[in-house]
Design an enzyme around this catalytic site. Structure first.
Site, PDB file in Angstrom:
ATOM      1  N   PRO A   1       0.856  -1.196   0.000  1.00  0.00           N
ATOM      2  CA  PRO A   1       0.000   0.000   0.000  1.00  0.00           C
ATOM      3  C   PRO A   1       0.891   1.245   0.000  1.00  0.00           C
ATOM      4  O   PRO A   1       1.433   1.637   1.038  1.00  0.00           O
ATOM      5  CB  PRO A   1      -0.815  -0.133   1.290  1.00  0.00           C
ATOM      6  CG  PRO A   1      -0.126  -1.143   2.128  1.00  0.00           C
ATOM      7  CD  PRO A   1       0.858  -1.898   1.295  1.00  0.00           C
TER       8      PRO A   1
ATOM      9  N   ASP B   1       5.822   2.556   2.346  1.00  0.00           N
ATOM     10  CA  ASP B   1       4.911   1.439   2.606  1.00  0.00           C
ATOM     11  C   ASP B   1       4.114   1.788   3.860  1.00  0.00           C
ATOM     12  O   ASP B   1       4.666   1.851   4.963  1.00  0.00           O
ATOM     13  CB  ASP B   1       5.764   0.174   2.814  1.00  0.00           C
ATOM     14  CG  ASP B   1       4.930  -1.085   2.993  1.00  0.00           C
ATOM     15  OD1 ASP B   1       3.756  -0.960   3.387  1.00  0.00           O
ATOM     16  OD2 ASP B   1       5.481  -2.187   2.749  1.00  0.00           O
ATOM     17  N   HIS B   2       2.820   1.992   3.659  1.00  0.00           N
ATOM     18  CA  HIS B   2       2.014   2.477   4.780  1.00  0.00           C
ATOM     19  C   HIS B   2       1.786   1.402   5.839  1.00  0.00           C
ATOM     20  O   HIS B   2       1.249   1.675   6.902  1.00  0.00           O
ATOM     21  CB  HIS B   2       0.680   3.022   4.255  1.00  0.00           C
ATOM     22  CG  HIS B   2       0.159   4.181   5.053  1.00  0.00           C
ATOM     23  ND1 HIS B   2       0.642   4.512   6.295  1.00  0.00           N
ATOM     24  CD2 HIS B   2      -0.805   5.104   4.776  1.00  0.00           C
ATOM     25  CE1 HIS B   2      -0.003   5.573   6.750  1.00  0.00           C
ATOM     26  NE2 HIS B   2      -0.888   5.956   5.852  1.00  0.00           N
ATOM     27  N   ARG B   3       2.185   0.167   5.560  1.00  0.00           N
ATOM     28  CA  ARG B   3       2.101  -0.857   6.605  1.00  0.00           C
ATOM     29  C   ARG B   3       3.213  -0.662   7.623  1.00  0.00           C
ATOM     30  O   ARG B   3       3.081  -1.040   8.782  1.00  0.00           O
ATOM     31  CB  ARG B   3       2.236  -2.263   5.985  1.00  0.00           C
ATOM     32  CG  ARG B   3       1.157  -2.619   5.004  1.00  0.00           C
ATOM     33  CD  ARG B   3       1.474  -3.911   4.285  1.00  0.00           C
ATOM     34  NE  ARG B   3       2.754  -3.853   3.574  1.00  0.00           N
ATOM     35  CZ  ARG B   3       3.281  -4.865   2.913  1.00  0.00           C
ATOM     36  NH1 ARG B   3       2.663  -6.022   2.880  1.00  0.00           N
ATOM     37  NH2 ARG B   3       4.420  -4.745   2.284  1.00  0.00           N
TER      38      ARG B   3
ATOM     39  N   ILE C   1       5.198   2.427   7.785  1.00  0.00           N
ATOM     40  CA  ILE C   1       5.480   3.831   8.122  1.00  0.00           C
ATOM     41  C   ILE C   1       4.168   4.597   8.144  1.00  0.00           C
ATOM     42  O   ILE C   1       3.356   4.480   7.213  1.00  0.00           O
ATOM     43  CB  ILE C   1       6.417   4.446   7.054  1.00  0.00           C
ATOM     44  CG1 ILE C   1       7.752   3.706   7.041  1.00  0.00           C
ATOM     45  CG2 ILE C   1       6.612   5.931   7.285  1.00  0.00           C
ATOM     46  CD1 ILE C   1       8.613   4.010   5.829  1.00  0.00           C
TER      47      ILE C   1
END
Ligand code: CAO
Length: 652
Positions: A448, A624-626, A628
């Site tokens: 994501p 990577d929004h998982r 950060i």
């Protein structure tokens, strides 16, 4: 039933052989012939099959142990149906041998039992059985592979001579076989009758390519010079696929080095160089078809040894790999096991797998580069391919957040015949291009992404850089904005450690990295590669300029090694020298962030009183929004632009 100790059988007199795999655990219920352990010496590897069916009570060896004939492997509670003859195999009385059983002398015509023996394999003796493709009870069709053999020259599949049900398998992986050895018994339906080994050999075509090494051109003294190297005899096969070209113009190769790898639907083999020298030009490329006599390459030999060009094979059908084995080592094809799987970013990625495995992978759409090899000497087995597919299919939706979804189920883009609309030319993608495309798809589908944009005021940095350029040039390297960006990113990674992480594959952990290695995306004629500069936080600007220049040069010359492209924590992708005001870079997994750099330009910037002309550098940060969150990214980015705006801070 009383417990029985299963010992290591006769292993050809070898002593202290290493256990490389233990395939069973206490409580397992196993059948006769199931593999118990795998042994590997410096000469061979072999599975030790169970002599009887039963339940494992305790396992007496571990991986890494050394064993010899008679060493106890495990305690087994044999099942009632174990026959007297079965039980005589245990406790060392008549331990199972990895050597093939003798073929039955007589077979029962009435029951349509068919003894299948090893067909003519070009006279080769004691060839390794590297894979048993069928199990007892399997239904096979005529032509299906039943075993895979591998000599030091080639690997080949042995096809079933008839359709039927496998009722008995006489071999285990690791056995050594020759023509006529008993392989298995087939219960054939209908009119199939007992077939002698000779008849089997007649009905089953001998696997192709086995005699190819016999006709490696014989070096003759010419006093050096250029020689045309042509395809040797490949057992009469025509138009065999070239699946790998292992050399390129300019390479210096030794006699015996692999030039190309061929693959038919039965076998794969490496074609070795007939002499040492420098490759002047290569006439074949991946995807071409080759037959005996096809031009392979031009070689400039340095010494006095050169092959007779396209020397006709002396006795293609009678010279055998075994015969070759007595010839000079350098003329032998290399063992495929010497071909080490490399990480998928590698420019020369190869995998070590037999034709049956390659075929299965093709059927399942599996990219072999991505499969973890568990076979001996790094060989990918069918089980590895199946395990890979199973793992991919078992990924549950709830794991998608942290782990890796496959993108399976996304509708395909329909195929279009572009030639309907005008002239087109279809060109083959390079290997690097294909790997990059696969990686991009994987990373885009799995991660994501969030991309943030900012401009760094690099007016002072550019002024400083201009003042230092000459000094750098004198030292032999170019001071572009890249070393400043490397240094600033390294400092930001240390300041904001949430960026210097990787998501653990188990979906439960985060890996915090205590080192700062940064990759730089380099466009090359064959595709995009990402060499990695180590310990960027510990290096000065001049050193970074030097290393970045060296990396880019090595990348363009195709000289990067797999290790040069591994271990990155973060990537910089710079299109600054080309143009553009911004782009959304794709994260280079397993890294969790990437910086995109666009072209700096002078912009009017309001200083509170008036617009001032400032050199502004557009930056984009994908993360990577998982791993950060947005606030961390905001802090990282602000710190980064602050560093770039005040070059003095880079020396702190
Ligand atoms: N803004 C303005 N000018 C820039 C700049 C920027 N952001 N970045 C570089 N330049 C200038 C350099 O200063 C140099 O000019 P001078 O000689 O006048 O100083 C010129 O552009 C050429 O630089 P370079 O390309 O030789 O060197 P580099 O250190 O900037 O880049 C490398 C090295 C390896 C990144 C580059 O050679 C390259 O391969 N770029 C392509 C990257 C790419 O394809 N990325 C893919 C993105 S993802 O699909």
């Amino acid at each position: 039933m009383a417990n029985q100790t299963v010992p290591v059988p006769d292993i050809g007199g070898a002593e202290s052989v290493e256990v490389i795999e233990v395939s069973v655990a206490p409580g397992d219920v196993i059948s006769e012939e199931d593999p118990l352990i795998t042994l590997e010496s410096d000469k061979a590897s072999m599975d030790v099959p169970s002599p009887v069916a039963g339940k494992v009570v305790s396992v007496l060896v571990s991986v890494g142990d050394s064993v010899s004939e008679g060493s106890p492997i495990l305690e087994l509670e044999a099942v009632a149906e174990s026959s007297a003859s079965d039980s005589s195999h245990v406790n060392g009385a008549a331990a199972p041998s990895p050597e093939p059983e003798p073929a039955p002398q007589k077979l029962d015509n009435a029951s349509s039992e068919l003894a299948v023996n090893v067909p003519d394999i070009g006279g080769a003796e004691g060839v390794d059985v590297i894979e048993i493709c069928v199990g007892v009870g399997d239904e096979v069709n005529e032509g299906d592979s039943i075993i895979v053999l591998e000599s030091d020259k080639a690997s080949m599949e042995v096809p079933s001579p008839a359709s039927g049900t496998v009722t008995h398998i006489a071999l285990a992986e690791g056995a050594k076989v020759s023509e006529g050895d008993f392989v298995l018994t087939l219960s054939t339906s209908g009119s199939a009758n007992v077939t002698s080994s000779a008849a089997v050999a007649e009905t089953v075509p001998a696997p192709e390519l086995t005699s190819a090494p016999a006709s490696i051109p014989t070096p003759v003294s010419t006093g050096g010079g250029k020689i045309d190297v042509a395809m040797p005899d490949i057992g009469g096969s025509e138009n065999v696929d070239v699946i790998e070209v292992s050399v390129k113009a300019g390479d210096v190769i030794d006699e015996g080095d692999t030039m190309i790898v061929l693959e038919s639907d039965k076998a794969s083999m490496e074609v070795p160089a007939p002499a040492s020298g420098k490759v002047v030009s290569v006439s074949l490329k991946e995807g071409d078809k080759a037959s005996e006599g096809t031009a392979v390459l031009v070689l400039e030999t340095s010494g006095g040894s050169a092959p007779a060009p396209t020397a006709p094979p002396s006795e293609p059908a009678t010279q055998t790999p075994a015969t070759q084995a007595s010839g000079p080592d350098a003329s032998k094809p290399k063992l495929t096991s010497e071909r080490i799987p490399q990480e998928i970013q590698s420019s020369g990625s190869t995998v070590y797998a037999g034709p049956a495995v390659r075929k299965l992978a093709r059927q399942l759409g599996v990219i072999l580069d991505e499969v973890k090899a568990a076979g001996p000497r790094g060989r990918i087995t069918k089980d590895d391919v199946k395990a890979y597919v199973k793992t991919r299919l078992q990924k549950k939706p709830e794991n998608l957040g942290a782990a890796l979804s496959s993108g399976v189920g996304i509708p395909q883009i329909p195929e279009v015949d572009f030639s309907k609309y005008g002239e087109v030319e279809v060109a083959k993608m390079s290997k690097i291009h294909k790997i990059t495309a696969a990686n991009m798809t994987r990373n885009w589908l799995n991660i994501p992404h969030v991309t943030q944009f900012d401009d760094a005021d690099v007016t002072d940095l550019e002024e400083f850089r201009s003042s230092m350029k000459k000094e750098a040039e004198k030292a032999g390297y170019k001071l572009t904005p890249l070393p400043f960006l490397l240094k600033a990113c390294a400092m930001a990674l240390n300041q904001e450690p949430s960026f210097n992480v990787a998501l653990h594959a188990d979906g439960e952990h985060i890996v915090h990295k205590k080192h700062v290695h940064i990759g730089i995306a380099v466009a090359t004629p064959t595709g995009l590669v990402v060499p990695v500069i180590r310990d960027v936080d510990k290096k000065g600007l001049f050193q970074l300029a030097k290393e970045a220049g060296e990396c880019a040069a090595k990348a363009r010359d195709g000289k990067l090694l797999p290790k040069d492209m591994q271990g990155g924590c973060f990537t910089i992708s710079s299109l600054g020298a080309i143009g553009g005001t911004g782009f959304t870079p794709i994260i280079n997994a397993p890294e969790v962030a990437i910086l995109g750099v666009s072209k700096a330009s002078v912009q009017p910037v309001w200083d509170g009183k008036e617009f001032m002309p400032r050199q502004m550098l557009p930056l984009s940060l994908s993360y990577d929004h998982r791993a950060i969150n947005g606030a961390d990214a905001g802090r990282f980015f602000t710190y980064l632009t602050t560093l770039l705006a005040d070059v003095r801070r880079l020396s702190l």
